[in-house]
Motif scaffolding. Structure first.
Motif, PDB file in Angstrom:
ATOM      1  N   VAL A 233       0.829  -1.207   0.000  1.00  0.00           N
ATOM      2  CA  VAL A 233       0.000   0.000   0.000  1.00  0.00           C
ATOM      3  C   VAL A 233       0.865   1.259   0.000  1.00  0.00           C
ATOM      4  N   LYS A 234       1.922   1.247   0.780  1.00  0.00           N
ATOM      5  CA  LYS A 234       2.804   2.421   0.839  1.00  0.00           C
ATOM      6  C   LYS A 234       3.498   2.659  -0.501  1.00  0.00           C
ATOM      7  N   LEU A 235       3.854   1.572  -1.174  1.00  0.00           N
ATOM      8  CA  LEU A 235       4.498   1.713  -2.485  1.00  0.00           C
ATOM      9  C   LEU A 235       3.521   2.282  -3.507  1.00  0.00           C
ATOM     10  N   GLU A 236       2.292   1.795  -3.498  1.00  0.00           N
ATOM     11  CA  GLU A 236       1.282   2.325  -4.417  1.00  0.00           C
ATOM     12  C   GLU A 236       1.046   3.812  -4.161  1.00  0.00           C
ATOM     13  N   SER A 237       1.039   4.197  -2.896  1.00  0.00           N
ATOM     14  CA  SER A 237       0.872   5.603  -2.545  1.00  0.00           C
ATOM     15  C   SER A 237       2.049   6.433  -3.050  1.00  0.00           C
ATOM     16  N   ALA A 238       3.255   5.886  -2.918  1.00  0.00           N
ATOM     17  CA  ALA A 238       4.446   6.591  -3.399  1.00  0.00           C
ATOM     18  C   ALA A 238       4.421   6.728  -4.918  1.00  0.00           C
ATOM     19  N   PHE A 239       4.012   5.663  -5.616  1.00  0.00           N
ATOM     20  CA  PHE A 239       3.900   5.744  -7.083  1.00  0.00           C
ATOM     21  C   PHE A 239       2.943   6.863  -7.486  1.00  0.00           C
ATOM     22  N   ALA A 240       1.789   6.900  -6.845  1.00  0.00           N
ATOM     23  CA  ALA A 240       0.790   7.927  -7.167  1.00  0.00           C
ATOM     24  C   ALA A 240       1.338   9.323  -6.877  1.00  0.00           C
ATOM     25  N   HIS A 241       2.019   9.466  -5.747  1.00  0.00           N
ATOM     26  CA  HIS A 241       2.586  10.762  -5.367  1.00  0.00           C
ATOM     27  C   HIS A 241       3.652  11.215  -6.372  1.00  0.00           C
ATOM     28  N   ILE A 242       4.525  10.294  -6.745  1.00  0.00           N
ATOM     29  CA  ILE A 242       5.589  10.632  -7.705  1.00  0.00           C
ATOM     30  C   ILE A 242       4.983  11.026  -9.047  1.00  0.00           C
ATOM     31  N   ARG A 243       4.028  10.258  -9.513  1.00  0.00           N
ATOM     32  CA  ARG A 243       3.431  10.554 -10.822  1.00  0.00           C
ATOM     33  C   ARG A 243       2.614  11.848 -10.794  1.00  0.00           C
ATOM     34  N   GLN A 244       2.084  12.196  -9.642  1.00  0.00           N
ATOM     35  CA  GLN A 244       1.365  13.465  -9.514  1.00  0.00           C
ATOM     36  C   GLN A 244       2.348  14.634  -9.543  1.00  0.00           C
ATOM     37  N   GLN A 245       3.475  14.485  -8.881  1.00  0.00           N
ATOM     38  CA  GLN A 245       4.474  15.549  -8.815  1.00  0.00           C
ATOM     39  C   GLN A 245       5.247  15.712 -10.120  1.00  0.00           C
ATOM     40  N   LEU A 246       5.468  14.603 -10.823  1.00  0.00           N
ATOM     41  CA  LEU A 246       6.211  14.624 -12.092  1.00  0.00           C
ATOM     42  C   LEU A 246       5.371  13.989 -13.198  1.00  0.00           C
ATOM     43  N   PRO A 247       4.369  14.672 -13.706  1.00  0.00           N
ATOM     44  CA  PRO A 247       3.457  14.062 -14.683  1.00  0.00           C
ATOM     45  C   PRO A 247       4.122  13.708 -16.012  1.00  0.00           C
ATOM     46  N   THR A 248       5.238  14.318 -16.340  1.00  0.00           N
ATOM     47  CA  THR A 248       5.897  14.014 -17.612  1.00  0.00           C
ATOM     48  C   THR A 248       6.911  12.878 -17.490  1.00  0.00           C
ATOM     49  N   LEU A 249       7.099  12.353 -16.296  1.00  0.00           N
ATOM     50  CA  LEU A 249       8.066  11.278 -16.068  1.00  0.00           C
ATOM     51  C   LEU A 249       7.593  10.001 -16.754  1.00  0.00           C
ATOM     52  N   GLN A 250       8.418   9.458 -17.595  1.00  0.00           N
ATOM     53  CA  GLN A 250       8.113   8.210 -18.308  1.00  0.00           C
ATOM     54  C   GLN A 250       8.918   7.085 -17.661  1.00  0.00           C
ATOM     55  N   ALA A 251       8.420   6.546 -16.565  1.00  0.00           N
ATOM     56  CA  ALA A 251       9.123   5.481 -15.850  1.00  0.00           C
ATOM     57  C   ALA A 251       8.142   4.376 -15.485  1.00  0.00           C
ATOM     58  N   SER A 252       8.618   3.152 -15.562  1.00  0.00           N
ATOM     59  CA  SER A 252       7.779   2.015 -15.179  1.00  0.00           C
ATOM     60  C   SER A 252       7.749   1.896 -13.652  1.00  0.00           C
ATOM     61  N   ASP A 253       6.853   1.064 -13.165  1.00  0.00           N
ATOM     62  CA  ASP A 253       6.789   0.836 -11.724  1.00  0.00           C
ATOM     63  C   ASP A 253       8.103   0.247 -11.210  1.00  0.00           C
ATOM     64  N   ALA A 254       8.704  -0.648 -11.986  1.00  0.00           N
ATOM     65  CA  ALA A 254       9.972  -1.254 -11.577  1.00  0.00           C
ATOM     66  C   ALA A 254      11.073  -0.203 -11.474  1.00  0.00           C
ATOM     67  N   GLN A 255      11.113   0.716 -12.412  1.00  0.00           N
ATOM     68  CA  GLN A 255      12.122   1.782 -12.365  1.00  0.00           C
ATOM     69  C   GLN A 255      11.898   2.682 -11.158  1.00  0.00           C
TER      70      GLN A 255
END
Length: 105
Positions: free
Chosen positions: A75-97
């Protein structure tokens, strides 16, 4: 007659080696480009989120995600993914990256 066949074989061999070298160059260029994109994504995430509490809290979940090849998604990782993608919307990175970048913090 033999001369013509030898000349034809030499011509085909020359053309085949050129095509092989070209495909090797294209493959190498695409691999280097992919590695550069992965490195850039990791660099962007680690420099931007080094002190972020949400991202730092997801470190254990990121380790589980990487170790399980993406099968374990906390759950914490999913929250971090969402937070990162919200802060950097142009970032083209996979979940693994992103998980690897979180581990690199």
């Amino acid at each position: 007659m033999i001369r013509t066949r030898l000349l034809g074989a030499a011509l085909l061999l020359a053309l085949a080696s050129t095509a092989h070298a070209t495909s090797f160059i294209v493959t190498t260029d695409s691999l280097v480009g992919a590695l550069k994109a992965s490195s850039d994504a990791t660099s962007d995430v680690t420099s931007s989120f080094r002190d972020n509490k949400i991202v730092r809290a997801a470190r254990d979940d990121a380790a589980s995600f990487v170790a399980s090849n993406g099968d374990i998604r906390g759950v914490k990782l999913e929250s971090a993914f969402a937070h990162i993608r919200q802060q950097l919307p142009t970032l083209q990175a996979s979940d693994a990256q992103l998980a690897q970048a979180i581990l690199a913090l």
